[in-house]
Scaffold this active site. Structure first.
Site, PDB file in Angstrom:
ATOM      1  N   ASP A 198      -5.160  -8.150  -3.208  1.00 39.54           N
ATOM      2  CA  ASP A 198      -5.427  -7.929  -1.788  1.00 39.54           C
ATOM      3  C   ASP A 198      -6.735  -8.563  -1.325  1.00 39.54           C
ATOM      4  OD1 ASP A 198      -5.330  -7.017   0.801  1.00 39.54           O
ATOM      5  OD2 ASP A 198      -5.366  -4.894   0.319  1.00 39.54           O
ATOM      6  N   HIS A 245       0.822  -1.203   0.000  1.00 40.79           N
ATOM      7  CA  HIS A 245       0.000   0.000   0.000  1.00 40.79           C
ATOM      8  C   HIS A 245       0.869   1.271   0.000  1.00 40.79           C
ATOM      9  CE1 HIS A 245      -3.431  -2.568   0.459  1.00 40.79           C
ATOM     10  NE2 HIS A 245      -3.059  -2.963   1.660  1.00 40.79           N
TER      11      HIS A 245
END
Length: 455
Positions: A328, A277
């Protein structure tokens, strides 16, 4: 392992992405699981060759996955909320996992990935123990279930076994105790985590790496234990980093620094480390990550689904941080969409087009993603590389029309996972004409595995 008696196969690629160019008429010779020769300007298929029509890319790497989050699709799109309210729904699914149900779900999820052209997955794995925290008879039963699921789905896996020993920050040496949901994530200490993780072994389709869940979940003075474990094995090390502003605020309150600075000070950053991220970073954070060659895994479809924000991917790459991509939470499983979204997100932020070429985005989706997962011998169609590739149709309603020389741009900016026609892993045809070779009804298997986890 390739031997002199290993089976030899030739694939003829109507169009192939080689390095940064689209080449027509490419013959790829494969012996065992390796490419032994790449021949250009082969206008017609050689006798006996397997024909792959469309644009063939190196196999796609999904550098960040939580397989059980696939059971959340649809459910968490109802209503409003934040990452933190989403997390409560996630916990409810994690509570119901067993080695058997996790194997069934992961097998279906990894088969969905194969259908999407993904040949290697990085599984960020933290559901280690039984509900309440008791160890299974085999302490790695859950991890082994994931490794076996990948084998049955026909793809490679890097199991990023995750240290998760606290629910929040308290001091340098101590974190808040895990809550009732997190007990099954925790080994108690990072030393106990290292002992359990050390029993996991590499195999032909699987490599073992490490992960720090976040600076919230591993106290600062225990970060070095995980970093040293990975370093001693030359294994990849991943960490959720600055995904949420609240994480940064908590770290500043306890440690008087950002999460990136905390990781740097405890020896976590480096070329085998990937921050996942990397959304809310300071200029110093970007410089620290770039100077250390720490990678960045962007997961745009999840980051937008959870309203996390847009990470500074352009600045990170310019500073020296290699980019990779992940799905994810599996709001969708589509690495082409992740690549496209990274560029389009940056356009929205900057009001400028063209931050990455299609070739640069494909490199993040292939070679750099595989390198982040400890598979440097995958991610390219070249002699000596693993024979992993995926073919995108150029005649679907999404991809028909553009000139063949623009096939890479068409794949990145128009195609979806539904346009993947073939997936080959280690020379083996795992997906043929859009159908999985060993799991014929992937949608039905997915539906059954998700239904088994409902209340």
């Amino acid at each position: 392992m390739t031997t002199d008696t290993a089976k030899a196969t030739t694939y003829w690629l109507e169009h192939a992405w080689l390095d940064t160019n689209v080449e027509p008429g490419v013959a790829v010779d494969v012996t065992g699981d390796r490419i032994t020769a790449v021949r250009k300007e082969v206008e017609t298929p050689p006798p006996g060759a397997t024909v792959l029509r469309g644009l063939t890319l190196p196999g796609l790497a999904n550098a960040h996955s939580h397989a059980f989050h696939r059971a959340l699709r649809g459910t968490v799109q109802v209503g409003s909320g934040t990452f933190w309210t989403w997390r409560e729904v996630m916990y409810s699914v994690a509570d119901r996992l067993t080695p058997e149900t996790y194997h069934a779900l992961a097998r279906a999820v990894y088969a969905e990935m194969a259908l999407a052209g993904i040949t290697t997955v990085g599984e960020f794995h933290y559901v280690h123990h039984a509900r309440g925290g008791a160890a299974y008879a085999d302490p790695n039963a859950m991890g082994e279930a994931l490794i076996e699921a990948a084998a049955e789905a026909g793809i490679r896996i890097t199991l990023l076994d995750t240290a998760y020993v606290a629910s929040g920050l308290l001091t340098e040496s101590r974190g808040e105790p895990p809550n009732r949901h997190q007990l099954r994530f925790s080994d108690g200490t990072t030393e106990a985590w290292a002992e359990r993780a050390s029993a996991l072994k590499d195999r032909e389709h699987a490599r073992i790496g490490a992960a720090i869940h976040s600076v919230r979940a591993v106290p600062a003075r225990q970060l070095g234990v995980v970093a040293e474990w990975a370093s001693s094995r030359r294994a990849p090390l991943h960490v959720h980093l600055s995904e949420q502003k609240a994480e940064n605020e908590a770290c500043e309150a306890v440690h008087r620094c950002t999460p990136t600075r905390l990781l740097a000070d405890h020896g976590v950053l480096g070329p085998r480390t990937t921050g996942v991220h990397n959304t809310h970073l300071t200029d110093e954070d970007v410089a620290l990550l770039g100077r250390s060659s720490t990678g960045t895994c962007m997961c745009p479809t999840t980051e937008r689904d959870l309203a996390d924000g847009i990470g500074p991917a352009v600045r990170l790459q310019q500073a020296g941080s290699p980019l990779s991509l992940g799905s994810d939470s599996h709001a969708v499983i589509d690495i082409l969409e992740e690549a496209r979204a990274m560029e389009l997100n940056e356009r929205l932020r900057s009001h400028t087009r063209g931050h990455w070429t299609a070739a640069a985005l494909l490199r993040a989706a292939t070679a750099d993603g595989h390198a982040a997962l400890g598979w440097p011998d995958a991610g390219a169609i070249e002699s000596g590389a693993l024979a992993d590739f995926a073919t995108v149709a150029l005649d679907s309603v999404r991809t028909a029309g553009p000139l063949p020389r623009l096939a890479a741009e068409t794949a990145v900016f128009a195609a979806t996972s539904a346009d993947v026609r073939h997936t080959v892993v280690g020379g083996r045809h795992v997906v043929r004409d859009g159908e999985h070779a060993s799991i014929p009804d992937v949608a039905g298997v997915l539906a059954g595995a998700v239904a088994a986890l409902r209340d």
